[in-house]
Enzyme design. Structure first.
Site, short mmCIF file in Angstrom:
data_model
loop_
_atom_site.label_atom_id
_atom_site.label_comp_id
_atom_site.label_asym_id
_atom_site.label_seq_id
_atom_site.Cartn_x
_atom_site.Cartn_y
_atom_site.Cartn_z
N ASP A 32 28.70 114.43 -72.27
CA ASP A 32 28.75 114.83 -73.68
C ASP A 32 28.70 113.58 -74.56
O ASP A 32 29.35 112.57 -74.25
CB ASP A 32 30.05 115.63 -73.93
CG ASP A 32 30.03 116.37 -75.24
OD1 ASP A 32 29.88 115.71 -76.30
OD2 ASP A 32 30.16 117.60 -75.24
N ILE A 33 27.90 113.66 -75.66
CA ILE A 33 27.80 112.46 -76.53
C ILE A 33 29.09 112.23 -77.32
O ILE A 33 29.28 111.15 -77.88
CB ILE A 33 26.63 112.50 -77.56
CG1 ILE A 33 26.43 113.87 -78.14
CG2 ILE A 33 25.39 111.88 -77.01
CD1 ILE A 33 25.55 113.85 -79.36
N GLN A 95 31.10 127.59 -81.02
CA GLN A 95 29.86 127.17 -80.36
C GLN A 95 28.95 126.48 -81.37
O GLN A 95 28.61 127.06 -82.41
CB GLN A 95 29.13 128.38 -79.74
CG GLN A 95 27.88 127.97 -78.98
CD GLN A 95 27.14 129.15 -78.34
OE1 GLN A 95 27.47 130.31 -78.58
NE2 GLN A 95 26.14 128.85 -77.54
N HIS A 101 26.42 126.63 -72.39
CA HIS A 101 26.81 125.43 -71.64
C HIS A 101 28.30 125.47 -71.34
O HIS A 101 29.06 126.14 -72.04
CB HIS A 101 26.46 124.16 -72.43
CG HIS A 101 27.04 124.14 -73.82
ND1 HIS A 101 26.44 124.81 -74.87
CD2 HIS A 101 28.16 123.57 -74.33
CE1 HIS A 101 27.17 124.63 -75.97
NE2 HIS A 101 28.21 123.89 -75.66
N PHE A 102 28.68 124.74 -70.30
CA PHE A 102 30.08 124.68 -69.87
C PHE A 102 30.56 123.24 -70.01
O PHE A 102 29.93 122.33 -69.47
CB PHE A 102 30.22 125.11 -68.40
CG PHE A 102 29.77 126.53 -68.15
CD1 PHE A 102 28.41 126.84 -68.07
CD2 PHE A 102 30.68 127.55 -68.01
CE1 PHE A 102 27.98 128.14 -67.86
CE2 PHE A 102 30.26 128.86 -67.79
CZ PHE A 102 28.91 129.15 -67.70
N HIS A 103 31.66 123.07 -70.72
CA HIS A 103 32.27 121.73 -70.80
C HIS A 103 33.17 121.56 -69.57
O HIS A 103 33.99 122.42 -69.28
CB HIS A 103 33.20 121.62 -72.02
CG HIS A 103 32.50 121.69 -73.34
ND1 HIS A 103 32.30 120.58 -74.12
CD2 HIS A 103 31.98 122.74 -74.02
CE1 HIS A 103 31.68 120.95 -75.24
NE2 HIS A 103 31.48 122.25 -75.21
P1 AMP Z 1 29.94 123.48 -78.33
O1 AMP Z 1 28.63 124.12 -78.73
O2 AMP Z 1 31.01 123.56 -79.36
O3 AMP Z 1 30.44 123.96 -76.99
O4 AMP Z 1 29.72 121.92 -78.19
C1 AMP Z 1 28.47 121.33 -78.03
C2 AMP Z 1 28.70 119.98 -77.42
O5 AMP Z 1 27.42 119.39 -77.21
C3 AMP Z 1 29.50 119.01 -78.28
O6 AMP Z 1 30.62 118.55 -77.55
C4 AMP Z 1 28.50 117.87 -78.56
O7 AMP Z 1 29.13 116.61 -78.56
C5 AMP Z 1 27.53 118.01 -77.42
N1 AMP Z 1 26.19 117.54 -77.69
C6 AMP Z 1 25.38 117.86 -78.74
N2 AMP Z 1 24.20 117.23 -78.63
C7 AMP Z 1 24.24 116.51 -77.49
C8 AMP Z 1 23.33 115.64 -76.83
N3 AMP Z 1 22.11 115.38 -77.34
N4 AMP Z 1 23.71 115.04 -75.67
C9 AMP Z 1 24.93 115.29 -75.16
N5 AMP Z 1 25.84 116.11 -75.72
C10 AMP Z 1 25.50 116.71 -76.88
#
Ligand code: AMP
Ligand code: ZN
Length: 193
Positions: A32-33, A95, A101-103
């Site tokens: 994750d960035i 979201q 996606h899964f964290h």
């Molecule tokens: P969520 O949709 O709330 O589950 O979170 C989306 C996650 O994607 C966030 O933690 C962002 O930091 C991450 N994210 C968004 N764009 C990128 C990317 N290009 N590369 C890696 N992580 C990303």
């Protein structure tokens, strides 16, 4: 958002750079960035679906197996003591990227706050309300394939990544102020169901 405009589809296609840590037939996993902890990884199904409700039935088991494998890799690599696996559906659930996606977030013995209460405040619900909620969930029929399909359609309609119309806040989620016992007894939560 079409798949062409989807940032995670762009990463899967190799058009957008990412720190890839794992790949199989069903998912890729990237760092994750905005890491919440060392080793914070996103496990992204290769087949574009907005939320978990839109995923193909036959993909779900395989994808979750991959999520577990990535969690094991991340925990062991980071020498963590546990991990959160977090997955949000719909803008109201936080979201931000509308590709499921899964964290995987490794967790360490020396950190805090540790639990889900740090994110979502505990809500006061009386016995009657809990009974009503339990009854509603239990009686939502999902036995026949047609019930499941109908249920999924409804869930997809609700869990849109961007709400179609503003969500009316009916519940006061602000941090609890000090209340008298009487006030606490009188407090009622209106969840609009
Ligand atoms: P969520 O949709 O709330 O589950 O979170 C989306 C996650 O994607 C966030 O933690 C962002 O930091 C991450 N994210 C968004 N764009 C990128 C990317 N290009 N590369 C890696 N992580 C990303
Ligand atoms: Zn996508």
């Amino acid at each position: 958002m079409t798949e062409n405009q989807c940032i995670f589809c762009g990463i899967i296609a190799g058009k957008i750079p990412a720190k890839k840590v794992y790949e199989d037939s069903y998912v890729i996993a990237i760092l994750d960035i905005n890491p919440r902890n060392p080793g914070h990884t996103l496990v992204i199904p290769k087949d574009h679906a907005g939320t978990i409700f839109e995923m193909k039935n036959e993909d779900i088991g395989n994808v979750f197996q991959s999520v577990r494998n990535v969690a094991v890799k991340a925990i062991n690599a980071m020498k963590a003591q546990g991990a959160n696996i977090v997955q949000s559906n719909g803008a109201v659930a936080g979201q931000m990227v509308p590709h499921v996606h899964f964290h995987v977030i490794p967790r360490f013995a020396n950190e805090g706050p540790v639990s889900i209460e740090a994110v979502l405040q505990v809500k006061k619900m009386n016995e009657e309300m809990l009974d009503k909620i339990a009854e509603k969930i239990e009686s939502a029929e999902l036995e026949n394939p047609s019930d499941i399909e109908k249920g999924i359609e409804e869930a997809v309609e609700r869990a849109v990544p961007e709400p179609k119309k503003p969500v009316k806040e009916k519940t006061d989620f602000s941090p609890a102020k000090k209340k008298s016992k009487k006030e606490e007894e009188l407090e009622e939560i209106d969840f609009n169901f």
